[in-house]
Design a protein around this motif. Sequence first.
Motif, mmCIF file in Angstrom:
data_model
loop_
_atom_site.group_PDB
_atom_site.id
_atom_site.type_symbol
_atom_site.label_atom_id
_atom_site.label_comp_id
_atom_site.label_asym_id
_atom_site.label_seq_id
_atom_site.Cartn_x
_atom_site.Cartn_y
_atom_site.Cartn_z
ATOM 1 N N ILE A 20 -59.432 39.284 41.919
ATOM 2 C CA ILE A 20 -59.137 40.618 41.186
ATOM 3 C C ILE A 20 -60.195 41.642 40.930
ATOM 4 O O ILE A 20 -60.110 42.829 40.421
ATOM 5 N N GLY A 22 -63.174 43.263 40.346
ATOM 6 C CA GLY A 22 -64.385 44.154 41.631
ATOM 7 C C GLY A 22 -63.339 45.890 41.375
ATOM 8 O O GLY A 22 -62.203 45.945 40.442
ATOM 9 N N PRO A 26 -57.996 45.343 42.928
ATOM 10 C CA PRO A 26 -56.657 45.645 42.057
ATOM 11 C C PRO A 26 -55.927 46.590 42.157
ATOM 12 O O PRO A 26 -54.354 46.558 42.340
ATOM 13 N N LYS A 27 -56.572 48.298 42.500
ATOM 14 C CA LYS A 27 -55.695 49.335 43.543
ATOM 15 C C LYS A 27 -55.148 48.575 44.620
ATOM 16 O O LYS A 27 -53.916 49.355 44.802
ATOM 17 N N PHE A 30 -51.976 46.352 43.958
ATOM 18 C CA PHE A 30 -51.284 46.980 43.265
ATOM 19 C C PHE A 30 -50.562 47.612 43.915
ATOM 20 O O PHE A 30 -48.662 48.166 44.205
ATOM 21 N N LEU A 95 -50.953 42.083 38.192
ATOM 22 C CA LEU A 95 -51.046 43.995 37.318
ATOM 23 C C LEU A 95 -50.252 44.866 37.109
ATOM 24 O O LEU A 95 -50.367 45.555 36.477
#
Lengths: 142, 142
Positions: A20, A22, A26-27, A30, A95
């Motif tokens: 995850i 960077g 994660p976005k 998500f 997340l």
Amino acid sequence: MKKTGDVEFRCYFQLAMMVIGGKWKPKVLFHLGQNDTVRFGALRRAVFGISEKMLIQSLKDLERDGLVNRKVYRQVPPKVEYSLTDIGRSFVPVLNAMFHWGQSYASYLIAQKEKDHDYQTGDVLENIDELVQTDNEHITVK
Amino acid sequence: MKKTGDVEFRCYFQLAMMVIGGKWKPKVLFHLGQNDTVRFGALRRAVFGISEKMLIQSLKDLERDGLVNRKVYRQVPPKVEYSLTDIGRSFVPVLNAMFHWGQSYASYLIAQKEKDHDYQTGDVLENIDELVQTDNEHITVK
DNA sequence: TTAGATACTTACAAAAAGGTATGTATTAAG
DNA sequence: CTTAATACATACCTTTTTGTAAGTATCTAA
């Protein structure tokens, strides 16, 4: 059989961070977590501010690491759908936890700000204004 | 009143990442979460591989952002104790979630490896050996 | 008076991550 | 024959992050 919390921590935590880590991954995860399948272009529009280069780079990494499926439709213009794999989906709760913590942390920051008039607080706090402003922008404009 | 999941996501998630981002901060937090107070030197020894510069840098950031307390004892040689604040501690469950996910992801990687003899899998997998080896090293040696 | 312990600080270099701009392939529609 | 749509690829540059090595301050014990 695996002991010494330190060792376990060193390894497994690092592993999670490799995936995850960077600015964008994660976005992307998500967003994928909120949909069954998403096309490249839709993802690009959904993840605000990401460039095509960064999107593909993130998706490639995530696919290589087994978190994301990539399905190509041989059409013109091209169509590619991305989705989470099982382990990918198993990461969604993490997340969410991060997201929710972010929310309460934001509340904390705002509360702090009202307390200390002197700018005791640091960088993160300097950004909270912008952050809230951005929120308002979207709330009032939309 | 705050809508459009995208916006919220963009902000709160970013916030969380500002705090745990980087190579060392999560590890420092994790270790602090397992103890009440930890001295600088102890922390340095606990977080395997960290340099003094990186440790202080992490601790400074975390203190500035309100997650960590710093207590100085006016002695010689100096003594400084670090501990988590309330919001800092509220982040521990998130760290645990990440840690546990890392564990199951490691299992997945190992299972995958046994399936595909051809090295289909990417970078993360190349590291899993080293990772397990490290584990073994500590398991067998200790 | 010299070495040792502790918690830092600073300067400099290397590496990693991210950003911008532009190019490619394919086919259908105009 | 040109344009548009979609999903990338590539080159190059800038910024951020991390690492290495050395130095500082203070008192105590030998």
